[in-house]
Design a protein around this motif. Structure first.
Motif, mmCIF file in Angstrom:
data_model
loop_
_atom_site.group_PDB
_atom_site.id
_atom_site.type_symbol
_atom_site.label_atom_id
_atom_site.label_comp_id
_atom_site.label_asym_id
_atom_site.label_seq_id
_atom_site.Cartn_x
_atom_site.Cartn_y
_atom_site.Cartn_z
ATOM 1 N N MET A 259 2.846 -3.600 2.050
ATOM 2 C CA MET A 259 3.752 -2.898 1.300
ATOM 3 C C MET A 259 3.905 -2.906 -0.087
ATOM 4 O O MET A 259 3.824 -1.896 -0.649
ATOM 5 N N THR A 260 3.854 -4.419 -0.511
ATOM 6 C CA THR A 260 4.132 -4.558 -1.592
ATOM 7 C C THR A 260 2.623 -4.188 -2.583
ATOM 8 O O THR A 260 2.447 -3.492 -3.656
ATOM 9 N N ARG A 261 1.727 -4.560 -1.519
ATOM 10 C CA ARG A 261 0.498 -3.949 -2.516
ATOM 11 C C ARG A 261 0.296 -2.915 -2.691
ATOM 12 O O ARG A 261 -0.739 -2.638 -3.351
ATOM 13 N N ASP A 262 0.967 -1.821 -1.569
ATOM 14 C CA ASP A 262 0.415 -0.324 -1.735
ATOM 15 C C ASP A 262 1.355 -0.454 -3.091
ATOM 16 O O ASP A 262 0.728 0.077 -3.774
ATOM 17 N N VAL A 263 2.915 -0.774 -3.675
ATOM 18 C CA VAL A 263 3.644 -0.474 -4.318
ATOM 19 C C VAL A 263 2.992 -1.304 -5.729
ATOM 20 O O VAL A 263 2.889 -0.575 -7.247
#
Lengths: 411, 329
Positions: A259-263
């Motif tokens: 999720m973090t990498r996507d953001v």
């Protein structure tokens, strides 16, 4: 397949409904369950999550860059998967440093060996690469998910901090913080930036939240994501927005960081890199669960030599045969044998481990001998930890947790 | 030069201390002494000359029947569990200046013993008379405990009576009750090897079979006996937090570990096996086995030092109220 495509695919997969996921194994931060009560299929997991296997060439690179032998967890494939670890190494080679980020959910006072593994590995990374480290104690998460008061979870955070410190982190480059104490300011600003880029449907897909879950759960993921960005720590990394982050963790934490990498690119930061470990097996075998309610499922850092001896002898699942004759004939089943698995985590000497596996697998060595050696190794480990733990004072915890500059953190 | 028996007895008379004296052949044990003076009304004493890891010395003087547990005493003095051991024979001559078998509270009359701590069995107080050697074990003097106190006062010493059989708990909430009796100064003996401690003559309480330990056979067995002692050494249970603040103690512990390992690796067998290469072999072994433990210890030392510095700085800033500049902004 290009790693980015694989990763995108994994995020898409998360839109599967819960029913479809039931047939599969379940791995997320709150639940780890193999298919049909069998073993976790790590290949499938890597495929599903879209991360990469850590191949031997990366390990060689680490040894060259750090001028020292790779940690036993790397050599034995305990840390076996990653995202962008090669990017971290590329940058490091160019002279660009990075910082480490790891954490713990302080749900209980009792730490077992499985809990120590990411910390032992992170300590090695800190020492080998000479980089700073932030350690997050998610006392708020435990309050939200467990039956704890705020005071209790804060107290547990401090107690766990002592065990973490006992792993030997460099106080001159380590910042430990608890969410209840630290969240605010720049950290909170990043949390809100992250929250704005993740939809409810996405968290439902990633974490399996349902309508009846309280909103505390829904709002927690950004808290664990925020430390991936250097601007969350202005007292440490002010002006270093380009600094990369490497996160050593167990593979069940992967969803947070997917999720973090996507953001990350959407708010102008590098994606955090990950280096991920297997699950540490319970004493009664891979299919068993380590649980705080069953003290015989794990070795705790507070166990005495006698207790360790008893637990290993009585409860460690053996791959040996029922009778000595049969054992000499067929040898042990190394696939399911817990003492051998534990030794592969903690016995430093590669040659001795190989020899033991060979002798035990062929039936020339008996279970008792293997267990005896394991007891020695674990007792030494636990003793060292206890000794270090006894030397950690409340003042030392205060120092580690103080919001203070860390000059020379890259030297 | 230490006091002779005659000089000492003369001193007692000068101080007008009441005592009776009994001459007898040299006795090395309390049992033997009892044969000659056991029927006189008095409590026979057994006297132990002890030392701790920091080269501080103690005389423990007790009634012959009092049970003295060195492990308990060590803890009560705050020296940890294995902190006390019998002092080496050389120390007897250097510090107390009395011959073997003659340990006595009166040895404190010698200036060389000014830093030796004296622990007296409180059981002495219940006796009419107590029996001690007057610096030499071919005589015993009998005197009342008050006279002993008088003598000790004359040489500027306090009498510390202790219930030697007591075993109070020692821990975080229970500080060692005898800590005040630890000498403030250590005594460094010339050229004295630590390990001779394993070979020195046992105290008077036991039957001595080989008290003249100068013959060569005894010395030849020294290495293996040392090895045995070292291997049987109980798990190191020194309180960690103090050694991580004290440079001397820290270094001492490192050297203890290193020499223990060194000694355990040098055996007849290993000498035969490696010959000239033994040095290299042992050196590698030490490096391999101690590296990680020493790293842990040194990290703890560093963490402790940093923590102290941090708290000092914090106090400084708290008073001028500029600490808020470090808060998360």
């Amino acid at each position: 397949m290009d790693s980015k495509v694989v990763e995108r695919g994994a995020l898409e997969n998360e839109k599967e409904t819960p029913q479809e996921q039931e047939q599969e194994q379940v791995v997320n931060p709150w639940e780890v369950a193999a298919k049909d009560g069998g073993k976790i299929d790590y290949d499938k997991l890597i495929e599903k999550f879209g991360c990469q296997r850590l191949d031997p060439s990366l390990i060689d690179r680490v040894e060259r860059l750090t001028s020292r032998r790779a940690h036993v967890f790397l050599r034995r494939g305990v840390f076996f998967a990653h995202r962008d670890f090669n990017e971290i190494l590329n940058a490091y080679e160019r002279g660009e440093k990075f910082y480490l980020y790891t954490g713990r959910g302080p749900s209980s006072e009792a730490l077992h060996l499985g809990h120590l593994i990411p910390f032992m590995f992170t300590q090695y990374l800190q020492e080998a690469f000479k980089v700073p480290l932030v350690i997050q104690l998610t006392d708020d998460e435990k309050f939200l998910w467990k039956n704890l008061t705020v005071e209790e979870s804060r107290r547990l955070a401090r107690e766990n901090a002592k065990d973490i410190i006992a792993c030997g982190f460099d106080i001159r480059r380590t910042f430990i913080f608890s969410d209840f104490d630290y969240v605010g300011g720049a950290f909170y600003r990043n949390m809100v930036e992250i929250s704005k880029r993740v939809t409810c449907n996405q968290v439902v897909g990633i974490f399996g939240f349902i309508g009846e879950d309280h909103i505390g759960k829904y709002s927690f993921p950004p808290v664990q994501a925020a430390p991936s960005f250097p601007s969350s720590f202005p007292h440490l990394f002010s002006g270093k927005d380009n600094l990369r982050c490497l996160i050593p963790c167990a593979i069940d934490q992967d969803p947070y960081f997917r999720m973090t990498r996507d953001v990350a690119p959407r708010i102008g930061y590098h994606k955090p890199a990950l280096i991920e470990s297997l699950f540490f097996p319970a004493l009664q075998g891979e299919t068993g669960k380590m649980s705080a309610s069953d003290p015989n499922s794990a070795i705790y850092v507070t166990d005495s030599e006698k207790v360790i001896k008893n637990k290993i002898n009585k409860y460690a699942f053996s791959g040996g045969q029922d009778s000595i004759e049969k054992h000499r004939q067929l040898g042990a089943n190394l696939e399911v044998d817990i003492p051998i698995k534990y030794l592969s985590f903690f016995l430093e000497d590669d040659a001795e481990l190989e020899h033991t596996k060979k002798e035990y697998g062929s039936g020339r060595m008996l279970t008792g001998e293997v267990k005896q050696r394991l007891i020695e190794v674990l007792t030494k480990l636990v003793e060292r930890h206890r000794r270090a733990r006894a030397a950690v004072t409340d003042e030392m915890v205060d120092a580690f947790m103080a919001v203070r500059p860390l000059p020379n953190m890259f030297n | 030069m230490g006091f002779s028996k005659e000089q000492f007895l003369a001193r007692l008379q000068e101080l007008q201390i009441e005592f009776s004296q009994y001459e007898h052949p040299v006795v090395m044990t309390v049992e033997d002494q009892a044969k000659y003076v056991g029927n006189s009304e008095g409590g026979l004493s057994k006297n132990l000359f002890l030392k701790d890891k920091k080269n501080r010395f103690y005389i423990v003087s007790a009634l012959a029947d009092t049970k003295v547990d060195l492990k308990v005493l060590s803890q009560r003095l705050g020296l940890g569990k294995g902190g006390l051991r019998m002092a080496p024979e050389e120390a007897l001559g250097e510090v107390l200046q009395v011959p073997l078998g003659s340990v006595t509270p009166f040895a404190l009359v010698n200036d060389s013993a000014r830093n030796v701590s004296l622990l007296l069995d409180q059981g002495f107080k219940g006796q009419e008379h107590c029996l001690f050697h007057p610096l030499s074990n071919d005589m015993t003097i009998s005197l009342n405990v008050c006279e002993l106190d008088k003598f000790l006062r004359s040489i500027g010493r306090d009498s510390s009576y202790v219930d030697l059989e007591a075993n109070p708990p020692v821990g975080k909430d229970n500080p060692p009750d005898l800590a005040a009796l630890v000498p403030s100064d250590s005594i460094v003996l010339p050229d004295l090897p630590e390990k001779a401690a394993s070979l020195q003559a046992p105290p008077k309480a036991h039957v001595v079979s080989d008290n003249k330990s100068t013959d060569t056979t005894a010395k030849a067995t020294e290495p293996s006996r040392k090895v045995k002692n070292v291997k049987d050494k109980p798990v190191n249970s020194v309180q960690p937090s103090s050694s991580f603040k004290d440079v001397g103690q820290f270094v001492e512990e490192i050297l203890d570990k290193t020499s223990a390992l060194l000694l355990s690796e040098i055996t007849e067998e290993s000498i035969k096996q490696h010959g000239q290469q033994l040095g290299v072999v042992v050196s590698n072994c030490i490096r391999e086995r101690l590296a990680s433990e020493l790293k842990t210890d040194t990290t703890l030392y560093m963490q402790t030092a940093y923590t102290e510095g941090f708290h000092v700085a914090r106090k400084m800033f708290q008073s001028t109220d500029t600490h808020h500049q470090f808060r998360c902004l």
